[in-house]
Scaffold this motif. Structure first.
Motif, PDB file in Angstrom:
ATOM      1  N   ASP A   1       0.827  -1.218   0.000  1.00 12.55           N
ATOM      2  CA  ASP A   1       0.000   0.000   0.000  1.00 12.55           C
ATOM      3  C   ASP A   1       0.858   1.264   0.000  1.00 12.55           C
ATOM      4  N   ALA A   2       1.913   1.259   0.820  1.00 11.62           N
ATOM      5  CA  ALA A   2       2.793   2.432   0.869  1.00 11.62           C
ATOM      6  C   ALA A   2       3.496   2.625  -0.460  1.00 11.62           C
ATOM      7  N   GLY A   3       3.916   1.528  -1.085  1.00 13.50           N
ATOM      8  CA  GLY A   3       4.592   1.618  -2.372  1.00 13.50           C
ATOM      9  C   GLY A   3       3.691   2.128  -3.473  1.00 13.50           C
ATOM     10  N   ARG A   4       2.427   1.694  -3.462  1.00 14.10           N
ATOM     11  CA  ARG A   4       1.478   2.192  -4.464  1.00 14.10           C
ATOM     12  C   ARG A   4       1.237   3.687  -4.278  1.00 14.10           C
ATOM     13  N   ALA A   5       1.163   4.120  -3.024  1.00 11.86           N
ATOM     14  CA  ALA A   5       0.996   5.555  -2.751  1.00 11.86           C
ATOM     15  C   ALA A   5       2.214   6.333  -3.236  1.00 11.86           C
ATOM     16  N   GLN A   6       3.408   5.778  -3.028  1.00 13.28           N
ATOM     17  CA  GLN A   6       4.631   6.434  -3.511  1.00 13.28           C
ATOM     18  C   GLN A   6       4.629   6.528  -5.029  1.00 13.28           C
ATOM     19  N   ALA A   7       4.242   5.440  -5.687  1.00  8.51           N
ATOM     20  CA  ALA A   7       4.231   5.424  -7.148  1.00  8.51           C
ATOM     21  C   ALA A   7       3.218   6.426  -7.699  1.00  8.51           C
ATOM     22  N   GLU A   8       2.061   6.498  -7.076  1.00 11.23           N
ATOM     23  CA  GLU A   8       1.045   7.455  -7.522  1.00 11.23           C
ATOM     24  C   GLU A   8       1.525   8.886  -7.310  1.00 11.23           C
ATOM     25  N   ALA A   9       2.223   9.131  -6.198  1.00 12.58           N
ATOM     26  CA  ALA A   9       2.752  10.475  -5.937  1.00 12.58           C
ATOM     27  C   ALA A   9       3.823  10.832  -6.959  1.00 12.58           C
ATOM     28  N   LEU A  10       4.656   9.863  -7.331  1.00 12.08           N
ATOM     29  CA  LEU A  10       5.663  10.109  -8.361  1.00 12.08           C
ATOM     30  C   LEU A  10       4.996  10.423  -9.692  1.00 12.08           C
ATOM     31  N   GLY A  11       3.960   9.653 -10.034  1.00 13.61           N
ATOM     32  CA  GLY A  11       3.228   9.915 -11.266  1.00 13.61           C
ATOM     33  C   GLY A  11       2.609  11.297 -11.279  1.00 13.61           C
ATOM     34  N   ALA A  12       2.070  11.720 -10.138  1.00 16.78           N
ATOM     35  CA  ALA A  12       1.472  13.059 -10.047  1.00 16.78           C
ATOM     36  C   ALA A  12       2.532  14.141 -10.204  1.00 16.78           C
ATOM     37  N   ARG A  13       3.715  13.943  -9.612  1.00 16.40           N
ATOM     38  CA  ARG A  13       4.802  14.914  -9.744  1.00 16.40           C
ATOM     39  C   ARG A  13       5.229  15.089 -11.190  1.00 16.40           C
ATOM     40  N   LEU A  14       5.220  13.976 -11.935  1.00 11.77           N
ATOM     41  CA  LEU A  14       5.720  14.003 -13.308  1.00 11.77           C
ATOM     42  C   LEU A  14       4.628  14.261 -14.348  1.00 11.77           C
ATOM     43  N   ALA A  15       3.392  14.437 -13.894  1.00 18.11           N
ATOM     44  CA  ALA A  15       2.266  14.535 -14.819  1.00 18.11           C
ATOM     45  C   ALA A  15       2.413  15.682 -15.816  1.00 18.11           C
ATOM     46  N   SER A  16       3.041  16.773 -15.392  1.00 12.99           N
ATOM     47  CA  SER A  16       3.172  17.933 -16.272  1.00 12.99           C
ATOM     48  C   SER A  16       4.374  17.846 -17.209  1.00 12.99           C
ATOM     49  N   LEU A  17       5.169  16.798 -17.064  1.00 13.56           N
ATOM     50  CA  LEU A  17       6.408  16.669 -17.828  1.00 13.56           C
ATOM     51  C   LEU A  17       6.201  15.681 -18.974  1.00 13.56           C
ATOM     52  N   GLU A  18       6.387  16.156 -20.194  1.00 10.69           N
ATOM     53  CA  GLU A  18       6.265  15.279 -21.360  1.00 10.69           C
ATOM     54  C   GLU A  18       7.424  14.277 -21.375  1.00 10.69           C
ATOM     55  N   LEU A  19       7.090  13.017 -21.506  1.00  7.88           N
ATOM     56  CA  LEU A  19       8.105  11.968 -21.550  1.00  7.88           C
ATOM     57  C   LEU A  19       8.078  11.291 -22.911  1.00  7.88           C
ATOM     58  N   ASP A  20       9.245  11.124 -23.494  1.00  8.16           N
ATOM     59  CA  ASP A  20       9.338  10.518 -24.821  1.00  8.16           C
ATOM     60  C   ASP A  20       9.337   8.995 -24.758  1.00  8.16           C
ATOM     61  N   ALA A  21       9.612   8.431 -23.600  1.00  4.22           N
ATOM     62  CA  ALA A  21       9.534   6.987 -23.411  1.00  4.22           C
ATOM     63  C   ALA A  21       9.496   6.700 -21.917  1.00  4.22           C
ATOM     64  N   ILE A  22       8.874   5.606 -21.556  1.00  6.57           N
ATOM     65  CA  ILE A  22       8.876   5.099 -20.184  1.00  6.57           C
ATOM     66  C   ILE A  22       9.343   3.651 -20.258  1.00  6.57           C
ATOM     67  N   VAL A  23      10.470   3.380 -19.642  1.00  2.00           N
ATOM     68  CA  VAL A  23      11.105   2.068 -19.726  1.00  2.00           C
ATOM     69  C   VAL A  23      11.185   1.487 -18.320  1.00  2.00           C
ATOM     70  N   SER A  24      11.011   0.189 -18.220  1.00  2.00           N
ATOM     71  CA  SER A  24      10.988  -0.435 -16.897  1.00  2.00           C
ATOM     72  C   SER A  24      11.777  -1.733 -16.876  1.00  2.00           C
ATOM     73  N   SER A  25      12.345  -2.020 -15.723  1.00  2.00           N
ATOM     74  CA  SER A  25      12.788  -3.372 -15.403  1.00  2.00           C
ATOM     75  C   SER A  25      11.598  -4.302 -15.571  1.00  2.00           C
ATOM     76  N   PRO A  26      11.824  -5.565 -15.935  1.00  2.00           N
ATOM     77  CA  PRO A  26      10.687  -6.482 -16.089  1.00  2.00           C
ATOM     78  C   PRO A  26      10.052  -6.929 -14.775  1.00  2.00           C
ATOM     79  N   LEU A  27      10.666  -6.627 -13.637  1.00  2.00           N
ATOM     80  CA  LEU A  27      10.126  -7.088 -12.365  1.00  2.00           C
ATOM     81  C   LEU A  27       8.867  -6.310 -11.978  1.00  2.00           C
ATOM     82  N   GLU A  28       7.953  -7.005 -11.316  1.00  2.00           N
ATOM     83  CA  GLU A  28       6.614  -6.451 -11.079  1.00  2.00           C
ATOM     84  C   GLU A  28       6.638  -5.111 -10.366  1.00  2.00           C
ATOM     85  N   ARG A  29       7.480  -4.992  -9.348  1.00  2.00           N
ATOM     86  CA  ARG A  29       7.468  -3.759  -8.552  1.00  2.00           C
ATOM     87  C   ARG A  29       7.866  -2.544  -9.381  1.00  2.00           C
ATOM     88  N   CYS A  30       8.737  -2.747 -10.360  1.00  2.00           N
ATOM     89  CA  CYS A  30       9.110  -1.644 -11.239  1.00  2.00           C
ATOM     90  C   CYS A  30       8.023  -1.368 -12.273  1.00  2.00           C
TER      91      CYS A  30
END
Length: 232
Positions: free
Chosen positions: A30-59
């Motif tokens: 639950d804490a991690g999901r809240a952190q991820a949502e907060a990160l997404g909100a912080r970056l919402a105004s920033l245009e990103l040309d790609a979003i790349v992830s480790s294949p592991l679920e948490r990433c």
């Protein structure tokens, strides 16, 4: 000049007391999901040309929170996956701290190979090679995000700072933190390190700004003598 944003995944039930590594089905709590949502909100105004992830679920779950509401989809790249810790995987940190390999990992990580797994130099090599490839693929005006793991992020930062891998334990990458590196033809610049709050608009240079084109008599690879006026 390409701008790389490195985000570490949010908290899981294993983060901290256990070395999760490539343990399957480790999801954000639950804490991690809240952190991820907060990160997404912080970056919402920033245009990103790609979003790349480790294949592991948490990433992937953290990256999906950043991708929410965007047209940009999450791409996975195994080279940004966690270090393969081999026999250390899934064991308590308190137990590993008594292992003879522990002080090597702490003081001389360039000499550390995890039993049945990778060496830390191998981790750095694959991760930095992936960054260089993505930089080339996306081009010099791109800003993109990679969601990865603590040791992988620290290894990329050490390379960007020109540090020997033995110094990478001096770098910190907290859960859901943001680290920003701008790659120019001459050298990288570390813009932010282990950032867990604050405005991000300055991470995409404005067209025609001194930060974007170097300004009169400067190139994008020049460092501002005296510190400069800032990038925001």
């Amino acid at each position: 000049m390409t701008t790389l944003l490195l985000a570490r995944h949010g908290l899981t039930h294993l983060t901290g007391p256990v070395l999760a590594g490539w343990t399957p089905d480790v999801h954000l709590n639950d804490a991690g999901r809240a952190q991820a949502e907060a990160l997404g909100a912080r970056l919402a105004s920033l245009e990103l040309d790609a979003i790349v992830s480790s294949p592991l679920e948490r990433c992937r779950e953290t990256a999906q929170a950043v991708a929410a509401g965007r047209v940009t989809e999450v791409t996975t790249d195994e080279r940004f996956g966690e270090c393969r810790y081999g026999d250390w995987t899934g064991r308590p940190i308190a137990e590993l701290a008594k292992d003879p390999l522990w002080p090597v990992v702490q003081a001389h990580p360039s000499a550390a190979r995890f039993p049945g797994g990778e060496s830390l130099p191998e981790v750095q090599h694959r991760a930095v090679a992936a960054v260089r490839e993505w930089n080339e693929r996306l081009g010099p005006k791109a800003v993109y995000l990679v969601c990865s793991h603590g040791d992988v992020i620290k290894a990329i930062v050490a390379d960007a700072l020109g540090l020997h891998l033995d110094q990478f334990q001096r770098v910190t990458a907290d859960p859901a933190s943001l680290t920003a590196i701008r790659y120019t033809p001459l050298r990288p610049f570390v813009l932010r390190l282990n950032d867990v709050g604050g405005d991000v608009t300055g991470l995409r240079p404005a067209e025609g700004s001194a930060d974007a084109d170097g300004g009169e008599n400067l190139t994008v690879s020049d460092a501002a003598v005296g510190g400069g006026s800032g990038t925001t």
